[in-house]
Motif scaffolding. Structure first.
Motif, PDB file in Angstrom:
ATOM      1  N   THR A 248     -32.963  12.369  -5.401  1.00  0.00           N
ATOM      2  CA  THR A 248     -33.141  13.752  -5.844  1.00  0.00           C
ATOM      3  C   THR A 248     -33.867  14.564  -4.778  1.00  0.00           C
ATOM      4  N   THR A 249     -34.866  13.963  -4.141  1.00  0.00           N
ATOM      5  CA  THR A 249     -35.595  14.649  -3.069  1.00  0.00           C
ATOM      6  C   THR A 249     -34.649  15.045  -1.948  1.00  0.00           C
ATOM      7  N   VAL A 250     -33.806  14.122  -1.504  1.00  0.00           N
ATOM      8  CA  VAL A 250     -32.860  14.408  -0.427  1.00  0.00           C
ATOM      9  C   VAL A 250     -31.892  15.508  -0.858  1.00  0.00           C
ATOM     10  N   TYR A 251     -31.377  15.409  -2.067  1.00  0.00           N
ATOM     11  CA  TYR A 251     -30.459  16.420  -2.592  1.00  0.00           C
ATOM     12  C   TYR A 251     -31.120  17.806  -2.568  1.00  0.00           C
ATOM     13  N   GLU A 252     -32.357  17.886  -3.047  1.00  0.00           N
ATOM     14  CA  GLU A 252     -33.049  19.177  -3.122  1.00  0.00           C
ATOM     15  C   GLU A 252     -33.394  19.742  -1.741  1.00  0.00           C
ATOM     16  N   LEU A 253     -33.559  18.882  -0.745  1.00  0.00           N
ATOM     17  CA  LEU A 253     -33.832  19.351   0.613  1.00  0.00           C
ATOM     18  C   LEU A 253     -32.569  19.871   1.307  1.00  0.00           C
ATOM     19  N   VAL A 254     -31.432  19.260   1.005  1.00  0.00           N
ATOM     20  CA  VAL A 254     -30.173  19.640   1.664  1.00  0.00           C
ATOM     21  C   VAL A 254     -29.476  20.797   0.944  1.00  0.00           C
ATOM     22  N   LYS A 255     -29.567  20.843  -0.365  1.00  0.00           N
ATOM     23  CA  LYS A 255     -28.840  21.829  -1.184  1.00  0.00           C
ATOM     24  C   LYS A 255     -29.032  23.283  -0.738  1.00  0.00           C
ATOM     25  N   PRO A 256     -30.231  23.742  -0.370  1.00  0.00           N
ATOM     26  CA  PRO A 256     -30.357  25.144   0.060  1.00  0.00           C
ATOM     27  C   PRO A 256     -29.518  25.492   1.294  1.00  0.00           C
ATOM     28  N   HIS A 257     -29.199  24.492   2.081  1.00  0.00           N
ATOM     29  CA  HIS A 257     -28.410  24.707   3.297  1.00  0.00           C
ATOM     30  C   HIS A 257     -26.915  24.515   3.069  1.00  0.00           C
ATOM     31  N   VAL A 258     -26.572  23.858   1.953  1.00  0.00           N
ATOM     32  CA  VAL A 258     -25.178  23.558   1.625  1.00  0.00           C
ATOM     33  C   VAL A 258     -24.973  23.884   0.143  1.00  0.00           C
ATOM     34  N   PRO A 259     -24.769  25.163  -0.189  1.00  0.00           N
ATOM     35  CA  PRO A 259     -24.690  25.572  -1.595  1.00  0.00           C
ATOM     36  C   PRO A 259     -23.625  24.832  -2.408  1.00  0.00           C
ATOM     37  N   GLU A 260     -22.555  24.405  -1.762  1.00  0.00           N
ATOM     38  CA  GLU A 260     -21.474  23.716  -2.484  1.00  0.00           C
ATOM     39  C   GLU A 260     -21.748  22.219  -2.688  1.00  0.00           C
ATOM     40  N   LEU A 261     -22.913  21.737  -2.253  1.00  0.00           N
ATOM     41  CA  LEU A 261     -23.255  20.316  -2.354  1.00  0.00           C
ATOM     42  C   LEU A 261     -23.286  19.863  -3.814  1.00  0.00           C
ATOM     43  N   GLU A 262     -22.653  18.732  -4.069  1.00  0.00           N
ATOM     44  CA  GLU A 262     -22.641  18.121  -5.401  1.00  0.00           C
ATOM     45  C   GLU A 262     -23.306  16.754  -5.312  1.00  0.00           C
ATOM     46  N   ARG A 263     -23.800  16.257  -6.414  1.00  0.00           N
ATOM     47  CA  ARG A 263     -24.439  14.929  -6.443  1.00  0.00           C
ATOM     48  C   ARG A 263     -23.470  13.835  -5.989  1.00  0.00           C
ATOM     49  N   ASP A 264     -22.181  14.027  -6.222  1.00  0.00           N
ATOM     50  CA  ASP A 264     -21.173  13.043  -5.806  1.00  0.00           C
ATOM     51  C   ASP A 264     -21.061  12.936  -4.287  1.00  0.00           C
ATOM     52  N   ASP A 265     -21.620  13.890  -3.567  1.00  0.00           N
ATOM     53  CA  ASP A 265     -21.587  13.866  -2.110  1.00  0.00           C
ATOM     54  C   ASP A 265     -22.657  12.944  -1.522  1.00  0.00           C
ATOM     55  N   LEU A 266     -23.488  12.360  -2.388  1.00  0.00           N
ATOM     56  CA  LEU A 266     -24.549  11.463  -1.966  1.00  0.00           C
ATOM     57  C   LEU A 266     -24.213  10.024  -2.328  1.00  0.00           C
ATOM     58  N   SER A 267     -24.589   9.115  -1.456  1.00  0.00           N
ATOM     59  CA  SER A 267     -24.486   7.686  -1.768  1.00  0.00           C
ATOM     60  C   SER A 267     -25.783   7.035  -1.323  1.00  0.00           C
ATOM     61  N   ARG A 268     -26.133   5.922  -1.960  1.00  0.00           N
ATOM     62  CA  ARG A 268     -27.382   5.256  -1.616  1.00  0.00           C
ATOM     63  C   ARG A 268     -27.139   3.783  -1.367  1.00  0.00           C
ATOM     64  N   ARG A 269     -28.012   3.221  -0.549  1.00  0.00           N
ATOM     65  CA  ARG A 269     -27.907   1.801  -0.236  1.00  0.00           C
ATOM     66  C   ARG A 269     -29.323   1.246  -0.037  1.00  0.00           C
ATOM     67  N   LEU A 270     -29.590   0.137  -0.688  1.00  0.00           N
ATOM     68  CA  LEU A 270     -30.896  -0.507  -0.555  1.00  0.00           C
ATOM     69  C   LEU A 270     -30.951  -1.342   0.712  1.00  0.00           C
ATOM     70  N   SER A 271     -32.147  -1.447   1.281  1.00  0.00           N
ATOM     71  CA  SER A 271     -32.345  -2.327   2.431  1.00  0.00           C
ATOM     72  C   SER A 271     -32.217  -3.775   1.980  1.00  0.00           C
ATOM     73  N   SER A 272     -32.063  -4.677   2.926  1.00  0.00           N
ATOM     74  CA  SER A 272     -31.880  -6.095   2.573  1.00  0.00           C
ATOM     75  C   SER A 272     -33.073  -6.644   1.795  1.00  0.00           C
ATOM     76  N   GLY A 273     -34.273  -6.159   2.069  1.00  0.00           N
ATOM     77  CA  GLY A 273     -35.456  -6.611   1.339  1.00  0.00           C
ATOM     78  C   GLY A 273     -35.703  -5.835   0.060  1.00  0.00           C
ATOM     79  N   GLY A 274     -34.970  -4.743  -0.134  1.00  0.00           N
ATOM     80  CA  GLY A 274     -35.094  -3.954  -1.346  1.00  0.00           C
ATOM     81  C   GLY A 274     -36.261  -2.981  -1.376  1.00  0.00           C
TER      82      GLY A 274
END
Length: 88
Positions: free
Chosen positions: A28-54
């Motif tokens: 959510t933090t990343v989304y809220e930081l990028v959204k003002p610069h990309v008004p058409e940004l949707e949550r589906d445009d984000l993907s997440r991946r955990l590090s090997s250690g979690g």
């Protein structure tokens, strides 16, 4: 090449990756930081991946970049956030 020159041709698809500590709110933090610069940004445009250690998570945001200035502003906001450990 001057400072404003770039090898990118705009508009173009561009992935932005932000790394932080594993936390449900990090995406959510990343989304809220990028959204003002990309008004058409949707949550589906984000993907997440955990590090090997979690302990860490990376969030990738796929945008259509319009200019170098837009990308510079996004990276500046991500880098200024205490929650973002690194932005690529």
């Amino acid at each position: 090449m001057s400072r404003t020159d770039t090898l990118l041709e705009f508009p173009c698809r561009f992935p932005i990756k932000a790394f932080g500590e594993r936390d449900e709110a990090f995406e959510t933090t990343v989304y809220e930081l990028v959204k003002p610069h990309v008004p058409e940004l949707e949550r589906d445009d984000l993907s997440r991946r955990l590090s090997s250690g979690g302990r860490y998570v990376s969030v990738t945001v796929e945008i259509v970049a319009r200019s170098k200035d837009q990308l510079d502003a996004i990276y500046a906001d991500l880098s200024a956030s205490e929650r973002v450990l690194m932005a690529l």
